[in-house]
Design an enzyme around this catalytic site. Sequence first.
Site, PDB file in Angstrom:
ATOM      1  CB  SER A  16      22.622 110.808  64.839  1.00 35.13           C
ATOM      2  OG  SER A  16      22.328 110.768  63.583  1.00 35.13           O
ATOM      3  CE  LYS A  21      25.582 112.672  60.578  1.00 35.93           C
ATOM      4  NZ  LYS A  21      25.355 113.764  61.303  1.00 35.93           N
ATOM      5  CD  GLU A  48      15.556 125.892  64.036  1.00 37.75           C
ATOM      6  OE1 GLU A  48      15.669 126.725  62.898  1.00 37.75           O
ATOM      7  OE2 GLU A  48      14.432 126.121  64.642  1.00 37.75           O
ATOM      8  CG  ASP A  77      26.975 119.045  62.646  1.00 40.29           C
ATOM      9  OD1 ASP A  77      25.974 118.683  62.691  1.00 40.29           O
ATOM     10  OD2 ASP A  77      27.633 120.059  62.100  1.00 40.29           O
ATOM     11  CG  ASP A 171      29.818 107.516  51.968  1.00 46.91           C
ATOM     12  OD1 ASP A 171      30.653 108.521  52.485  1.00 46.91           O
ATOM     13  OD2 ASP A 171      29.296 106.815  52.516  1.00 46.91           O
ATOM     14  CG  HIS A 196      34.588 111.952  57.817  1.00 52.50           C
ATOM     15  ND1 HIS A 196      34.436 110.966  57.070  1.00 52.50           N
ATOM     16  CD2 HIS A 196      33.168 112.446  58.072  1.00 52.50           C
ATOM     17  CE1 HIS A 196      33.297 110.855  56.659  1.00 52.50           C
ATOM     18  NE2 HIS A 196      32.536 111.691  57.292  1.00 52.50           N
TER      19      HIS A 196
END
Length: 210
Positions: A16, A21, A48, A77, A171, A196
Amino acid sequence: MTKARKLSPGKLIIASHNQGKLREIRALLTPFGIEPVSAGELNLPEPEETGTTFAENALIKAHASAQGADCVALSDDSGLCVNALNGAPGVYTADWAEADIYEGGPGRDWYMAMGKVEGKLAELGPETDRSAYFVCTLALAWPDGHSEIFEGRAHGNLVWPPRGKLGFGYDPVFQPIGFEQTFAQLDPQKKHEMSHRANAFNKLVEACFD
Ligand code: IMP
């Protein structure tokens, strides 16, 4: 059900380039003897995201880094799914923030993106269902092509105006069920207990750590 492949302690590429993240994944990995190295630190290109599901995009990113670095890689993701918008922006959550000019160059404008979601809810009227959930799909990929995938969710409601300065992305408008604060107002440790990402991560830990 076949057993998931185990992760050995040592280097793990975090596939990432998203600083928010990366910060959260590093914090989640800390207790497990894993040495996270980001794809950015290794100058690995960002592939991509051509998939139409969170899982497809997570696998694209994890395999690209695993091949590029010849090392096991973890990708994330994720996105926001708004029930009244039939799950949008969903896999296109980051795309909704694409701005032509932001702070002097092309980039992502999260305030604009939150406003876009709010504008679409406003079009549906004041009684509209404001429930939403974040999805996080984590993919682990090994250089030999093997992969494992885990999905987590966090449910809540959208608030307006945005509140709080912690966290990242959407957020400030996401108030998780059972809390008065948004994810951007909650202590990061609290978010890590119920997000999550934490939910998906707990499944990964159960399956892939001894
Ligand atoms: P992608 O996974 O790179 O396609 O980007 C997903 C986007 O969803 C991120 O850039 C964030 O804007 C948003 N997102 C994912 N997880 C979170 C979160 O924990 N809080 C706020 N926004 C998030």
